[in-house]
Design an enzyme around this catalytic site. Sequence first.
Site, PDB file in Angstrom:
ATOM      1  N   TRP A 120       9.440  12.024 -31.098  1.00 37.40           N
ATOM      2  CA  TRP A 120      10.852  12.302 -31.340  1.00 37.40           C
ATOM      3  C   TRP A 120      10.939  12.987 -32.694  1.00 37.40           C
ATOM      4  CZ3 TRP A 120       8.810   7.503 -32.210  1.00 37.40           C
ATOM      5  CH2 TRP A 120       9.134   6.841 -33.383  1.00 37.40           C
ATOM      6  N   ASP A 139       4.186   7.799 -32.405  1.00 35.05           N
ATOM      7  CA  ASP A 139       3.742   6.417 -32.313  1.00 35.05           C
ATOM      8  C   ASP A 139       2.224   6.416 -32.195  1.00 35.05           C
ATOM      9  OD1 ASP A 139       6.257   5.373 -32.458  1.00 35.05           O
ATOM     10  OD2 ASP A 139       6.475   5.033 -30.314  1.00 35.05           O
TER      11      ASP A 139
END
Length: 193
Positions: A120, A139
């Site tokens: 993101w 992540d």
Amino acid sequence: MRSFDRLFENSSRSLARHTSRRSLLASLGRMLTGAALVPLLPIDRAFRAQAAEAPSPSDAPKDKAPADSRKSAAADKPGTQNPESCDYWKYCAIDGFLCSCCGGTTNSCPPGTAPSPITWIGTCHNPADGRDYIVSYNDCCGKTSCGNCECNRNEREKPMYRPSRNNDLNWCMANADANYHCSVSVILGVTKK
């Protein structure tokens, strides 16, 4: 006037012959339900959010301090330059554990983990140089959650129907091992105004 009454009567009788009360109630129910659901449609409200964030002329600072001194004052705010603090400027849209507290750095995953290929993004303001940067949040996956330095900052986060700008998803689902460990921030570039 009589022809108007006759036209209205004929059209009403024709409508009554071709439709039942049940279908009329069903159509009316569909229209009311549709009208009630219109506010739930995904609409990009970024313009309204930007207008709310813009300072009004009355909010302008009264002192006429030079711009450089204001920048340095913002840069001296505790945590804005510390990569292990949630106030670090690159973490404006981060959600999760900081990899800089889990054996990695601000932009690299700890050993034994792999970055998710899906990310993101956010736009963060660096108070040290006064510029805005496009930051990608990755992540790191493959180990259990780190548990250190949890940060949840949602500045300019978009709703779930804009997933590339939402930080509430498990981005490790694209990896072979979907266990989330921590998050890193990688600068993609400088924004142009």
